[in-house]
Write a protein that holds these residues in place. Structure first.
Motif, PDB file in Angstrom:
ATOM      1  N   ARG A   1       1.125 -19.035  35.177  1.00 16.90           N
ATOM      2  CA  ARG A   1       0.685 -18.849  33.695  1.00 16.90           C
ATOM      3  C   ARG A   1       1.067 -17.583  33.406  1.00 16.90           C
ATOM      4  NH1 ARG A   1      -3.019 -22.458  29.846  1.00 16.90           N
ATOM      5  NH2 ARG A   1      -0.836 -22.920  28.987  1.00 16.90           N
ATOM      6  N   TYR A   2       1.148 -17.290  31.943  1.00 16.83           N
ATOM      7  CA  TYR A   2       1.407 -15.701  31.417  1.00 16.83           C
ATOM      8  C   TYR A   2       0.470 -15.607  30.173  1.00 16.83           C
ATOM      9  CZ  TYR A   2       5.575 -16.220  34.227  1.00 16.83           C
ATOM     10  OH  TYR A   2       6.745 -16.474  35.283  1.00 16.83           O
ATOM     11  N   LEU A   3       0.100 -14.301  30.302  1.00 16.98           N
ATOM     12  CA  LEU A   3      -0.668 -13.657  29.143  1.00 16.98           C
ATOM     13  C   LEU A   3       0.274 -12.804  28.402  1.00 16.98           C
ATOM     14  CD1 LEU A   3      -3.486 -12.896  27.726  1.00 16.98           C
ATOM     15  CD2 LEU A   3      -3.384 -10.826  29.298  1.00 16.98           C
ATOM     16  N   ILE A   4       0.667 -13.308  27.165  1.00 21.34           N
ATOM     17  CA  ILE A   4       1.436 -12.320  26.310  1.00 21.34           C
ATOM     18  C   ILE A   4       0.716 -11.762  25.168  1.00 21.34           C
ATOM     19  CG2 ILE A   4       3.493 -13.860  26.980  1.00 21.34           C
ATOM     20  CD1 ILE A   4       3.260 -15.132  24.172  1.00 21.34           C
ATOM     21  N   LEU A   5       1.165 -10.444  24.837  1.00 24.27           N
ATOM     22  CA  LEU A   5       0.477  -9.699  23.922  1.00 24.27           C
ATOM     23  C   LEU A   5       1.287  -9.394  22.556  1.00 24.27           C
ATOM     24  CD1 LEU A   5      -1.043  -9.295  26.508  1.00 24.27           C
ATOM     25  CD2 LEU A   5      -1.835  -7.067  25.766  1.00 24.27           C
ATOM     26  N   SER A   6       1.142  -9.375  21.674  1.00 22.12           N
ATOM     27  CA  SER A   6       1.666  -8.871  20.399  1.00 22.12           C
ATOM     28  C   SER A   6       2.506  -7.755  20.438  1.00 22.12           C
ATOM     29  CB  SER A   6       0.653  -9.075  18.833  1.00 22.12           C
ATOM     30  OG  SER A   6      -0.272  -8.193  19.264  1.00 22.12           O
ATOM     31  N   ASP A   7       2.179  -6.958  21.222  1.00 23.36           N
ATOM     32  CA  ASP A   7       3.291  -5.701  21.353  1.00 23.36           C
ATOM     33  C   ASP A   7       4.421  -5.880  22.191  1.00 23.36           C
ATOM     34  OD1 ASP A   7       2.262  -5.828  24.009  1.00 23.36           O
ATOM     35  OD2 ASP A   7       1.447  -3.556  23.876  1.00 23.36           O
ATOM     36  N   GLY A   8       4.518  -7.264  22.850  1.00 23.59           N
ATOM     37  CA  GLY A   8       5.921  -7.545  23.262  1.00 23.59           C
ATOM     38  C   GLY A   8       5.535  -7.553  25.040  1.00 23.59           C
ATOM     39  N   SER A   9       4.536  -7.434  25.515  1.00 25.75           N
ATOM     40  CA  SER A   9       4.331  -7.093  26.936  1.00 25.75           C
ATOM     41  C   SER A   9       3.794  -8.654  27.295  1.00 25.75           C
ATOM     42  CB  SER A   9       3.256  -6.180  27.158  1.00 25.75           C
ATOM     43  OG  SER A   9       2.066  -6.410  26.588  1.00 25.75           O
ATOM     44  N   ALA A  10       3.987  -8.653  28.704  1.00 23.81           N
ATOM     45  CA  ALA A  10       3.480  -9.806  29.407  1.00 23.81           C
ATOM     46  C   ALA A  10       3.005  -9.850  30.646  1.00 23.81           C
ATOM     47  CB  ALA A  10       4.813 -11.094  29.457  1.00 23.81           C
TER      48      ALA A  10
ATOM     49  N   THR B   1      -3.237 -21.129  24.085  1.00 24.05           N
ATOM     50  CA  THR B   1      -4.090 -20.651  23.191  1.00 24.05           C
ATOM     51  C   THR B   1      -3.579 -19.249  22.869  1.00 24.05           C
ATOM     52  OG1 THR B   1      -6.488 -20.278  22.856  1.00 24.05           O
ATOM     53  CG2 THR B   1      -5.717 -19.426  25.016  1.00 24.05           C
ATOM     54  N   SER B   2      -4.300 -18.876  21.497  1.00 24.30           N
ATOM     55  CA  SER B   2      -3.965 -17.486  20.867  1.00 24.30           C
ATOM     56  C   SER B   2      -5.305 -17.082  20.452  1.00 24.30           C
ATOM     57  CB  SER B   2      -2.938 -17.732  19.762  1.00 24.30           C
ATOM     58  OG  SER B   2      -1.562 -18.130  20.389  1.00 24.30           O
TER      59      SER B   2
ATOM     60  N   TYR C   1       5.266 -20.329  29.677  1.00 26.66           N
ATOM     61  CA  TYR C   1       6.433 -19.288  29.780  1.00 26.66           C
ATOM     62  C   TYR C   1       6.452 -18.395  28.748  1.00 26.66           C
ATOM     63  CZ  TYR C   1      10.868 -17.961  31.545  1.00 26.66           C
ATOM     64  OH  TYR C   1      11.933 -17.188  32.321  1.00 26.66           O
ATOM     65  N   PRO C   2       6.842 -17.096  28.826  1.00 23.06           N
ATOM     66  CA  PRO C   2       6.846 -16.090  27.807  1.00 23.06           C
ATOM     67  C   PRO C   2       8.121 -15.979  27.338  1.00 23.06           C
ATOM     68  CG  PRO C   2       7.053 -15.080  30.179  1.00 23.06           C
ATOM     69  CD  PRO C   2       6.933 -16.630  30.434  1.00 23.06           C
ATOM     70  N   ASP C   3       8.588 -17.120  26.383  1.00 18.80           N
ATOM     71  CA  ASP C   3       9.957 -17.031  26.017  1.00 18.80           C
ATOM     72  C   ASP C   3      10.016 -16.367  24.455  1.00 18.80           C
ATOM     73  OD1 ASP C   3       8.835 -19.298  24.763  1.00 18.80           O
ATOM     74  OD2 ASP C   3      10.008 -20.582  25.694  1.00 18.80           O
ATOM     75  N   ASP C   4      10.892 -16.443  23.902  1.00 20.94           N
ATOM     76  CA  ASP C   4      11.028 -15.858  22.358  1.00 20.94           C
ATOM     77  C   ASP C   4      10.112 -16.829  21.427  1.00 20.94           C
ATOM     78  OD1 ASP C   4      12.479 -13.932  23.229  1.00 20.94           O
ATOM     79  OD2 ASP C   4      14.619 -14.766  22.380  1.00 20.94           O
ATOM     80  N   HIS C   5      10.025 -18.140  21.852  1.00 25.27           N
ATOM     81  CA  HIS C   5       9.303 -18.886  20.859  1.00 25.27           C
ATOM     82  C   HIS C   5       7.915 -18.742  21.032  1.00 25.27           C
ATOM     83  CE1 HIS C   5       8.175 -22.524  18.716  1.00 25.27           C
ATOM     84  NE2 HIS C   5       7.621 -23.064  20.079  1.00 25.27           N
ATOM     85  N   ALA C   6       7.524 -18.445  22.327  1.00 26.52           N
ATOM     86  CA  ALA C   6       5.997 -17.862  22.527  1.00 26.52           C
ATOM     87  C   ALA C   6       5.646 -16.738  21.769  1.00 26.52           C
ATOM     88  CB  ALA C   6       5.605 -18.014  24.072  1.00 26.52           C
ATOM     89  N   PHE C   7       6.448 -15.829  21.769  1.00 22.59           N
ATOM     90  CA  PHE C   7       6.143 -14.621  21.132  1.00 22.59           C
ATOM     91  C   PHE C   7       6.114 -14.885  19.651  1.00 22.59           C
ATOM     92  CE2 PHE C   7       6.920 -12.645  25.221  1.00 22.59           C
ATOM     93  CZ  PHE C   7       5.890 -11.561  25.173  1.00 22.59           C
ATOM     94  N   ASP C   8       7.093 -15.560  19.012  1.00 17.84           N
ATOM     95  CA  ASP C   8       7.268 -15.732  17.663  1.00 17.84           C
ATOM     96  C   ASP C   8       5.996 -16.707  17.003  1.00 17.84           C
ATOM     97  OD1 ASP C   8       9.704 -14.576  17.301  1.00 17.84           O
ATOM     98  OD2 ASP C   8      10.716 -16.593  17.422  1.00 17.84           O
ATOM     99  N   GLN C   9       5.468 -17.707  17.799  1.00 16.21           N
ATOM    100  CA  GLN C   9       4.436 -18.310  17.452  1.00 16.21           C
ATOM    101  C   GLN C   9       2.986 -17.362  17.525  1.00 16.21           C
ATOM    102  OE1 GLN C   9       4.070 -21.809  20.072  1.00 16.21           O
ATOM    103  NE2 GLN C   9       4.404 -22.948  18.228  1.00 16.21           N
ATOM    104  N   LEU C  10       3.007 -16.487  18.422  1.00 13.06           N
ATOM    105  CA  LEU C  10       1.901 -15.399  18.638  1.00 13.06           C
ATOM    106  C   LEU C  10       1.921 -14.751  17.395  1.00 13.06           C
ATOM    107  CD1 LEU C  10      -0.369 -14.077  19.885  1.00 13.06           C
ATOM    108  CD2 LEU C  10       1.188 -12.658  21.236  1.00 13.06           C
ATOM    109  N   ASN C  11       2.795 -14.132  17.022  1.00 14.55           N
ATOM    110  CA  ASN C  11       2.949 -13.207  15.878  1.00 14.55           C
ATOM    111  C   ASN C  11       2.938 -13.896  14.454  1.00 14.55           C
ATOM    112  OD1 ASN C  11       3.719 -10.926  17.616  1.00 14.55           O
ATOM    113  ND2 ASN C  11       5.683 -11.236  17.597  1.00 14.55           N
TER     114      ASN C  11
END
Length: 349
Positions: A3-12, A24-25, A133-143
């Motif tokens: 699994r992946y932990l992604i952050l709103s600064d773009g890191s994973a 979860t977010s 998975y840390p794809d663009d969609h996951a980051f978009d949803q987080l932000n």
């Protein structure tokens, strides 16, 4: 499973899953407690938070029914370096992994938590997600995620914890049960009411004392009606504010609240009691502090300060029997010396 932990600064960060397999977010913070992970996970103050534990391993004492701070945890996720489901603790009823699955809380381990904590020091106030998975969609949803930080609307229960001592009414802003345990040890009859309970209804309960509980959220967003109620209460009945209750006590008496750049989360914070010059170590779980320059010293006296950053940790009213502390005096988890705050309150009654 990866699994992946992604952050709103773009890191994973890549890790391994435990607990629930949910996505979860939440706002990401870190906690420096060496013990007491169950109390942290079940503490309502971690509403909508993903908590990074700096202790190397989690899970090695399981879950005990004595250590709940709330029945339904509101934490969003758990991040740790390693996880253990092996325990020789005779009081263990369930493993941490099973407990998180039961409450649909995801966890992730095999994370470089030292690197992550350093990153949280540099880039403050980040959001995070635990995803497959840390794809663009996951980051978009987080932000795009907006996280409400208050429990006031959900705390609508009224109940009694019987005792044969003083009658104490607790206004519930996100109450942790350690406070009730300490009051029960002092034989108090405890009546827990919603924060929205009217002044008239509170007075009809004939309280000997009032407690403003701890809880999550930005105190600056609390309705002015509640602040006006605190002003009325402090003039009539002895009052103690804890955590969020401390911040609201300060706001009600004209002080301002500001967010901390780095949250205080852990049990190793040295607190100076000014009048006695005594130092206690206490548990803190705070994201906001009272602005020192806004304290009206004709009304309020600063009683406690944090020896690390000098932040205000305690206030007392000069004209009424009312005081407050920023730290958690119930010692769940944490050193026991802070529990004397409850003795001071009972003595004041």
């Amino acid at each position: 499973m990866d699994r992946y932990l992604i952050l709103s600064d773009g890191s994973a960060y890549k890790g391994q899953a435990f607990g629930a397999q949910a996505t979860t977010s939440g706002n990401i913070i870190y906690n420096t407690n060496m013990t007491g992970y169950q109390e942290v996970i079940t503490n309502p103050i971690y509403h909508n938070q993903i908590v990074v534990f700096t202790v190397p391993t989690l899970g090695n004492i399981g879950i005990k029914y004595q250590n709940y701070e709330s029945i339904d945890p509101v934490i969003k996720g758990v991040v740790v370096h390693s996880i253990s489901n092996i325990s020789t603790n005779r009081k263990q009823k369930v493993t941490l992994d099973d407990f998180l699955k039961l409450h649909n809380i995801p966890g992730i381990y095999d994370i470089d938590t030292r690197k992550l904590v350093h990153q949280l020091h540099v880039n403050k106030n980040l959001k995070a997600s635990i995803v497959d998975y840390p794809d663009d969609h996951a980051f978009d949803q987080l932000n795009a995620t907006v996280l409400p930080d208050s429990l006031l609307d959900s705390n609508q229960n009224t109940y009694v914890v019987p005792g044969d001592g003083p009658n104490i009414v607790v206004l519930d802003f996100g109450l942790k049960k350690g406070m009730l345990r300490e009051l029960s040890k002092r034989h108090a009859n405890i009546i827990v009411v919603p924060a929205s309970f009217s002044l008239e209804n509170i007075l009809n309960l004939d309280p000997d004392g009032i407690i403003l509980s701890s809880g999550p959220g930005d105190p600056n967003l609390v309705d002015k009606v509640i602040l006006d109620k605190i002003v009325d209460l402090e003039k009539q009945i002895p009052l103690l504010g804890i955590g969020l209750g401390h911040q609201l006590f300060a706001l009600a008496n004209g002080a301002s609240i500001e967010p901390l750049q780095i949250a205080h989360e852990g049990s190793n914070h040295p607190i100076l009691e000014i009048v006695t010059k005594q130092i206690m170590y206490a548990n803190q779980a705070e994201n906001y502090i009272v602005q020192r320059k806004t304290v009206n010293h004709e009304d309020l006296l600063i009683t406690h300060v944090d020896l690390i950053d000098g932040s205000i940790q305690g206030l007392r009213h000069r004209n009424y029997p009312a005081f407050s502390v920023e730290f958690s005096p119930d010692a769940t988890p944490g050193p026991l010396e802070s529990t004397r705050i409850f003795d001071d309150f009972i003595d004041m009654l």
